[in-house]
Enzyme design. Sequence first.
Site, PDB file in Angstrom:
ATOM      1  N   LEU A 198      18.959  57.996  12.061  1.00 37.16           N
ATOM      2  CA  LEU A 198      18.263  58.446  10.853  1.00 37.16           C
ATOM      3  C   LEU A 198      17.926  59.924  10.999  1.00 37.16           C
ATOM      4  CD1 LEU A 198      16.789  57.581   8.200  1.00 37.16           C
ATOM      5  CD2 LEU A 198      14.808  57.027   9.622  1.00 37.16           C
TER       6      LEU A 198
ATOM      7  N   ALA B 144       5.444  49.162  16.894  1.00 41.71           N
ATOM      8  CA  ALA B 144       4.802  47.884  16.600  1.00 41.71           C
ATOM      9  C   ALA B 144       5.407  46.838  17.524  1.00 41.71           C
ATOM     10  CB  ALA B 144       5.006  47.501  15.136  1.00 41.71           C
TER      11      ALA B 144
ATOM     12  N   THR C 117      -1.050  38.074  12.623  1.00 41.19           N
ATOM     13  CA  THR C 117      -1.656  38.790  11.496  1.00 41.19           C
ATOM     14  C   THR C 117      -1.249  38.097  10.202  1.00 41.19           C
ATOM     15  OG1 THR C 117      -1.479  40.842  12.764  1.00 41.19           O
ATOM     16  CG2 THR C 117      -1.896  41.051  10.407  1.00 41.19           C
TER      17      THR C 117
ATOM     18  N   TYR D 265      13.822  38.065  20.079  1.00 40.06           N
ATOM     19  CA  TYR D 265      12.630  38.801  19.628  1.00 40.06           C
ATOM     20  C   TYR D 265      11.759  39.204  20.816  1.00 40.06           C
ATOM     21  CZ  TYR D 265       8.469  39.918  16.854  1.00 40.06           C
ATOM     22  OH  TYR D 265       7.395  40.556  16.268  1.00 40.06           O
TER      23      TYR D 265
ATOM     24  N   GLY E  43      11.949  42.529   4.429  1.00 39.69           N
ATOM     25  CA  GLY E  43      11.057  43.181   3.481  1.00 39.69           C
ATOM     26  C   GLY E  43      11.612  43.065   2.065  1.00 39.69           C
TER      27      GLY E  43
ATOM     28  N   ASN F 164      17.152  54.870  18.238  1.00 40.90           N
ATOM     29  CA  ASN F 164      17.322  55.788  17.111  1.00 40.90           C
ATOM     30  C   ASN F 164      15.995  56.390  16.653  1.00 40.90           C
ATOM     31  OD1 ASN F 164      20.122  55.504  16.972  1.00 40.90           O
ATOM     32  ND2 ASN F 164      19.977  53.686  15.675  1.00 40.90           N
TER      33      ASN F 164
END
Length: 327
Positions: A69, A120, A181, A151, A44, A105
């Site tokens: 987190l 996702a 997408t 993956y 990102g 997590n």
Amino acid sequence: MPAASRPRKTVIVTGGAGFLGSHLCDRLLGDGHHVLCVDNFYSGTKDNVLHLLDDHRFELLRHDVTVPLFVEGEEIYNLACPASPVHYQFDPVQTVKTNVHGAINVLGLARRIKARVLQASTSEVYGDPEVHPQVETYWGHVNPIGPRACYDEGKRCAETLFFDYHRQHNVRIKVARIFNTYGPRMQVNDGRVVSNFIVQALRNEPITLYGDGTQTRSFCFVTDLVEAFIRLMDTPDDLTGPVNLGNPVEHTVRELADKIVALTGSRSAIVHKPLPMNDPVRRRPDISQAKAVLGWEPKVGVDDGLKQTIAYFDELLKKGPAALEHR
């Protein structure tokens, strides 16, 4: 439920500065929610969310989901993972960690704060499918030791973790299996077929077609996918998924290349290269479940979506090399 009548929430989006995540952040803010965007900026980029930084309801946190987190919110969208082969094969061990440790997590966070959490996932859990079109009950055909396994199997393990946390700890989960997408904010060098072809066509470079071009894909525009995310998150707790989300209209890769050449007015020739190992030959979602339980199907046709994506890349390329450094 219309956006205006939904309760306002604090929504956590991991991978929120990525292609899909940034569009989701846009939509959530547009619906009036507070958004915590979490990203380590591996694939990102802050450029994707720069336009949101002045919104007092938006917060950006640099964090890697492989590390626990501790934040607060009512909903979590877990989009943290590089999704293009170029990025996820660059550091395959880290890709597995992002999928597996990241899921642990995020699920631990959801359990602590009693939040709904959407994973996702991906059509890649089906591998090179022996069932066509792909339905959610199909278990897949995946090479567990191939170059794509970091993956494919990482996402499959993440789904396992989501359902085990749901069964064992009553975590409220949603699992979306995303098919191809595309749209604005894709990266120039991410190796995905739509961005590859558009950039090559705009530069009048040879368009690289892997294999003979008869392999098929189904292309969903990003705003359609985000709408499906929102609808899935808003379903009752007993609807966990997995739910296929994608466009059921199937195109050969050669058809896509020809269409992009025509839409760009490019002088690009098409050159063929060997098909990568374990690259799926056919890919098309059965979205019967999404239609039935979400009342959703894609609205943006491929020509309209490609025109918007071409316009984005055309503007980006005209800005020169400096604008492409983080793209």
